[in-house]
Design an enzyme around this catalytic site. Structure first.
Site, short mmCIF file in Angstrom:
data_model
loop_
_atom_site.label_atom_id
_atom_site.label_comp_id
_atom_site.label_asym_id
_atom_site.label_seq_id
_atom_site.Cartn_x
_atom_site.Cartn_y
_atom_site.Cartn_z
N TYR A 70 0.75 -1.25 0.11
CA TYR A 70 0.18 0.16 0.09
C TYR A 70 0.73 1.44 0.02
O TYR A 70 0.74 2.21 0.80
CB TYR A 70 -1.09 0.10 1.35
CG TYR A 70 -1.84 -1.04 1.29
CD1 TYR A 70 -2.20 -1.98 0.09
CD2 TYR A 70 -2.65 -1.19 2.28
CE1 TYR A 70 -3.09 -2.85 0.17
CE2 TYR A 70 -3.83 -2.26 2.49
CZ TYR A 70 -3.90 -3.11 1.46
OH TYR A 70 -5.12 -3.84 1.14
N SER A 167 -4.60 -13.81 2.74
CA SER A 167 -5.61 -13.02 1.78
C SER A 167 -5.70 -13.66 0.54
O SER A 167 -4.78 -13.11 -0.48
CB SER A 167 -5.08 -11.53 1.79
OG SER A 167 -6.05 -10.86 0.85
N LEU A 215 -17.65 -3.69 -0.40
CA LEU A 215 -18.68 -2.80 -1.03
C LEU A 215 -18.24 -2.86 -2.46
O LEU A 215 -18.39 -1.60 -3.09
CB LEU A 215 -18.72 -1.38 -0.43
CG LEU A 215 -19.15 -1.16 1.07
CD1 LEU A 215 -18.99 0.13 1.47
CD2 LEU A 215 -20.50 -1.75 1.06
N SER A 217 -15.30 -2.51 -3.89
CA SER A 217 -14.19 -1.52 -4.06
C SER A 217 -15.18 -0.09 -4.49
O SER A 217 -14.57 0.64 -5.42
CB SER A 217 -13.18 -1.92 -4.96
OG SER A 217 -12.38 -2.74 -4.68
#
Length: 278
Positions: A70, A167, A215, A217
């Site tokens: 990130y 993930s 949601l 993205s």
């Protein structure tokens, strides 16, 4: 109407962690390249980021999700969270690096250790609550052939991390990850529910589940007259396996709306499950 998540925290599987039903995703604090959001955004400055984190705490959010991929998110969160370590459950990841606009992956033991040690320094902490493997999509090969999961187990044993998980992008990967680890991060929303068997397994075996792209993205939309955020949260929190859903907004109004809607849905769901009506 309840407008915050205080009193609604729940256990994340059998990790010993108590988490808010919504977690704050922080990709937008550190990276604006190669992200899949429908609208352009500007990375918030330190004052804006500090206000967002303060609002999240006031609203009862205690889970914060970051990653080396990130951008500079981890580096920013260290100073921003100084003096607040006990208030947050910090989730970060290993496996994916993001440099010069491109992702690359390394699941070796050496890189896993390096990544966790680097995250500890960046986040200015001596332990990380939960470390997830950032999959490249080849879930089973990572879990079966790479050293990353065994290395995370060793780091947990050493006390540097409290829990670890995966993930991923497949049902098979999610199931294997939960057999061997503490938690899975799963895509589950109104348009993508293929990984539901991972949630079912987690509910039966007291494993942790974090929902990503709750949601879609920011792409979620429905026919007129139906609130897409409400419908999304009804789906997600209607499943007993879900620990927390990660939302990545940097808009304070959106964050407060998401929290209020989640609280309303969870309280209603709990009432129905307890047989006391609405």
């Amino acid at each position: 109407m309840i407008r915050n998540l205080h009193g609604l925290h729940r256990p994340l599987g059998s990790t010993g962690l108590q988490v808010s039903p919504l977690g704050l995703g922080t990709v937008k604090l550190g990276r604006d390249q190669g992200v899949k959001y429908p609208n352009c955004f500007t990375i918030p400055d330190d004052q804006q980021a500090r206000q967002l984190l303060s609002l999240a705490r006031q609203l009862g959010i205690n889970l914060i999700d970051t990653a080396p991929a990130y951008g500079i998110s981890e580096q920013r969160l260290g100073p921003l969270l100084r003096g607040q370590r006990q208030d947050w459950v910090i989730v970060t990841k290993v496996g994916e690096e993001f440099d010069n606009g491109l992702s690359h992956f390394d699941f070796s033991a050496a890189h896993t250790r390096h990544s966790v040690e680097r995250s500890l320094k960046r986040l200015e902490t001596d332990y990380i609550d939960l470390v997830m493997v950032h999959s490249n999509g080849d879930d089973l090969a990572i879990l079966r052939d790479e050293a990353v999961y065994d290395t995370l187990a060793e780091l947990k044993q050493a006390g540097l991390i409290r829990a670890f998980g995966f993930s991923g992008k497949t049902v098979e990967g999610g199931l294997l990850a939960l057999e061997r680890g503490d938690c899975a991060m799963v895509t589950y929303n109104l348009s993508e529910q293929q990984e539901r068997p991972v949630l079912d397994y987690a509910a039966l075996h007291a494993k942790g589940i974090l929902i990503k792209k709750a949601l879609a993205s920011g792409h979620v939309c429905l026919e007129s007259g139906v609130d897409p955020v409400r419908a999304s949260f009804e789906l997600i929190f209607g499943h007993p396996g879900v620990g927390s859903a990660i939302v990545g907004t940097i808009n304070p109004v959106h964050l407060a709306h998401n929290v209020a809607m989640a609280a309303e849905v969870i309280v209603g769901t709990n009432s129905r499950h307890n047989g006391s009506g609405e």
